[in-house]
Design a protein around this motif. Structure first.
Motif, PDB file in Angstrom:
ATOM      1  N   VAL A 152     100.023  87.795  71.619  1.00  0.00           N
ATOM      2  CA  VAL A 152     100.370  88.771  72.656  1.00  0.00           C
ATOM      3  C   VAL A 152     101.220  89.928  72.138  1.00  0.00           C
ATOM      4  O   VAL A 152     100.941  91.089  72.424  1.00  0.00           O
ATOM      5  CB  VAL A 152     101.123  88.052  73.808  1.00  0.00           C
ATOM      6  CG1 VAL A 152     101.655  89.061  74.822  1.00  0.00           C
ATOM      7  CG2 VAL A 152     100.203  87.049  74.496  1.00  0.00           C
ATOM      8  N   PHE A 153     102.246  89.615  71.361  1.00  0.00           N
ATOM      9  CA  PHE A 153     103.277  90.615  71.100  1.00  0.00           C
ATOM     10  C   PHE A 153     103.085  91.356  69.772  1.00  0.00           C
ATOM     11  O   PHE A 153     102.410  90.880  68.864  1.00  0.00           O
ATOM     12  CB  PHE A 153     104.659  89.956  71.144  1.00  0.00           C
ATOM     13  CG  PHE A 153     104.988  89.409  72.501  1.00  0.00           C
ATOM     14  CD1 PHE A 153     105.360  90.264  73.525  1.00  0.00           C
ATOM     15  CD2 PHE A 153     104.899  88.053  72.766  1.00  0.00           C
ATOM     16  CE1 PHE A 153     105.647  89.779  74.791  1.00  0.00           C
ATOM     17  CE2 PHE A 153     105.185  87.557  74.026  1.00  0.00           C
ATOM     18  CZ  PHE A 153     105.559  88.419  75.046  1.00  0.00           C
ATOM     19  N   HIS A 154     103.739  92.502  69.710  1.00  0.00           N
ATOM     20  CA  HIS A 154     103.755  93.343  68.514  1.00  0.00           C
ATOM     21  C   HIS A 154     104.162  92.521  67.278  1.00  0.00           C
ATOM     22  O   HIS A 154     103.508  92.573  66.236  1.00  0.00           O
ATOM     23  CB  HIS A 154     104.756  94.472  68.775  1.00  0.00           C
ATOM     24  CG  HIS A 154     105.041  95.358  67.612  1.00  0.00           C
ATOM     25  ND1 HIS A 154     104.199  96.364  67.226  1.00  0.00           N
ATOM     26  CD2 HIS A 154     106.099  95.385  66.753  1.00  0.00           C
ATOM     27  CE1 HIS A 154     104.715  96.984  66.172  1.00  0.00           C
ATOM     28  NE2 HIS A 154     105.854  96.410  65.869  1.00  0.00           N
ATOM     29  N   CYS A 169      94.740  87.250  74.032  1.00  0.00           N
ATOM     30  CA  CYS A 169      95.002  88.208  72.959  1.00  0.00           C
ATOM     31  C   CYS A 169      95.117  89.597  73.594  1.00  0.00           C
ATOM     32  O   CYS A 169      94.247  89.997  74.372  1.00  0.00           O
ATOM     33  CB  CYS A 169      93.861  88.173  71.941  1.00  0.00           C
ATOM     34  SG  CYS A 169      94.032  89.388  70.636  1.00  0.00           S
ATOM     35  N   THR A 170      96.170  90.298  73.274  1.00  0.00           N
ATOM     36  CA  THR A 170      96.383  91.618  73.889  1.00  0.00           C
ATOM     37  C   THR A 170      96.076  92.750  72.908  1.00  0.00           C
ATOM     38  O   THR A 170      96.038  92.550  71.689  1.00  0.00           O
ATOM     39  CB  THR A 170      97.854  91.793  74.331  1.00  0.00           C
ATOM     40  OG1 THR A 170      98.665  91.812  73.153  1.00  0.00           O
ATOM     41  CG2 THR A 170      98.306  90.689  75.270  1.00  0.00           C
ATOM     42  N   THR A 171      95.929  93.944  73.464  1.00  0.00           N
ATOM     43  CA  THR A 171      95.745  95.132  72.625  1.00  0.00           C
ATOM     44  C   THR A 171      97.032  95.429  71.852  1.00  0.00           C
ATOM     45  O   THR A 171      96.979  95.931  70.729  1.00  0.00           O
ATOM     46  CB  THR A 171      95.340  96.341  73.492  1.00  0.00           C
ATOM     47  OG1 THR A 171      94.257  95.961  74.340  1.00  0.00           O
ATOM     48  CG2 THR A 171      94.895  97.514  72.641  1.00  0.00           C
ATOM     49  N   GLN A 172      98.175  95.106  72.444  1.00  0.00           N
ATOM     50  CA  GLN A 172      99.454  95.273  71.736  1.00  0.00           C
ATOM     51  C   GLN A 172      99.422  94.481  70.420  1.00  0.00           C
ATOM     52  O   GLN A 172      99.814  94.990  69.365  1.00  0.00           O
ATOM     53  CB  GLN A 172     100.603  94.764  72.631  1.00  0.00           C
ATOM     54  CG  GLN A 172     101.968  94.963  72.016  1.00  0.00           C
ATOM     55  CD  GLN A 172     103.099  94.265  72.785  1.00  0.00           C
ATOM     56  OE1 GLN A 172     104.181  94.114  72.244  1.00  0.00           O
ATOM     57  NE2 GLN A 172     102.877  93.846  74.020  1.00  0.00           N
ATOM     58  N   ASN A 195      96.886  96.142  67.993  1.00  0.00           N
ATOM     59  CA  ASN A 195      97.416  97.376  67.396  1.00  0.00           C
ATOM     60  C   ASN A 195      98.332  97.062  66.211  1.00  0.00           C
ATOM     61  O   ASN A 195      98.292  97.747  65.190  1.00  0.00           O
ATOM     62  CB  ASN A 195      98.223  98.173  68.438  1.00  0.00           C
ATOM     63  CG  ASN A 195      97.345  99.053  69.291  1.00  0.00           C
ATOM     64  OD1 ASN A 195      96.273  99.479  68.868  1.00  0.00           O
ATOM     65  ND2 ASN A 195      97.787  99.322  70.510  1.00  0.00           N
TER      66      ASN A 195
END
Lengths: 202, 108
Positions: free
Chosen positions: B15-17, B48-51, B54
């Motif tokens: 999830v996180f950066h 799963c995130t776009t963050q 990225n």
């Protein structure tokens, strides 16, 4: 309450407090590429606050409808720019008209909106939407428009009403009666160098 | 070489950066070891995130460029993740747009 400042460089653990994240920090959380100094550190802090909120259900991250509107407008405008090429500019010199007549009715718009919506919903279990219901219009519109824009004013009032900590890189909130957590070096220096009388007051 | 996201993160959520940077570091280590291809496996990952993407694939694109990443780094076993392909495409799209000034405008 006087203005107070938390330097996130030296105080990276979240407080036992509710939070409000400025829109420029929520944008990369929702998937907009990082584009400015300190974004990574703000995102790390968001993770800490989010995790803390999950462990302590009385702690929340606040947003408001005005901020949601601002964020989704920015995200969808960003997506429109990707397809607003030379030919489109010729056919639709007015970008707003292109957005409304071409982009918004498209399947691409629908997909992108859904994608960003789902990104936000990943964090929904710690977010509360709050607003300024019942606030007299006179009070809401009574702000220094040279310093804050209207979106900032709404966020400021939401933060004041709830006592939340505002996480923001924006220097424009300096001096408002709130606690701001930041990594903005200019703001931190200004706070440290504030006149003695202001130190005594805080 | 196969890199397992769930093994690195010890979680079902990417999830996180910060999580993305852990995966980025693992891929960089594999590239430094001259691995010809790196498979990044999402087996066992639920969210799963776009963050996250990225910070992992987006940063790989910025570091190595499009050709190298396309040729050497492949996400695999992501079918259980909602809208993974769209999110992954978004990261590439944003990489292609990075010099056009839209991003600066968005953050203005």
């Amino acid at each position: 309450m006087a203005f107070d400042l938390i330097d996130l460089k030296y105080s990276s653990n979240p407080k036992d407090c509710c939070y409000f994240f400025d829109s420029n920090i929520l944008l990369p959380i929702l998937g907009l590429p990082n584009n400015w100094q300190n974004t990574g550190d703000y995102l790390r802090y968001f993770k800490s606050v989010y995790t803390n909120c999950l462990e302590n259900p009385h702690l929340r991250i606040y947003t408001c409808t005005n901020q949601l509107s601002e964020i989704f407008n920015i995200l969808m405008n960003f997506e429109m720019q990707k397809i607003y090429g030379e030919k489109e500019r010729k056919d639709y010199p007015n970008a707003k008209k292109f957005f409304k007549d071409v982009f918004r009715p498209s399947a691409n718009y629908e997909r992108k909106f859904e994608l960003y919506k789902q990104e936000f919903l990943n964090y929904a279990d710690v977010f509360d939407v709050i607003d300024l219901g019942g606030m007299p219009l006179n009070d809401l519109l009574n702000f220094d428009a040279k310093v804050l824009d209207f979106n900032d004013q709404v966020i400021l009032q939401c933060v004041k009403n709830t006592g939340a900590i505002l996480v923001s890189d924006d220097k424009d909130f300096y001096g408002c009666d709130i606690t701001q957590a930041t990594l903005n070096g200019i703001l931190i220096k200004r706070f440290k160098d504030r006149p003695i009388a202001a130190v005594a007051k805080s | 070489m196969n890199i397992s996201v769930s093994d690195i993160l010890k979680s079902q959520n990417a999830v996180f950066h910060e999580d993305g940077l852990f995966v980025f570091d693992a891929v960089v280590a594999a590239m430094d070891a001259n691995e010809k291809e790196v498979e990044v496996s999402f087996d066992g990952i639920r969210v799963c995130t776009t963050q996250f993407l990225n910070a992992s694939f987006g940063k790989l694109l910025l570091t190595y460029g499009e050709d190298v990443v396309k040729q050497k780094v492949h996400p695999v076993s992501y079918s259980a993740i909602n809208a993974f392909s769209e999110k992954y495409t978004l990261v590439w799209e944003n990489f292609h747009e990075k010099n056009k000034g839209f991003l600066e405008e968005a953050y203005a």
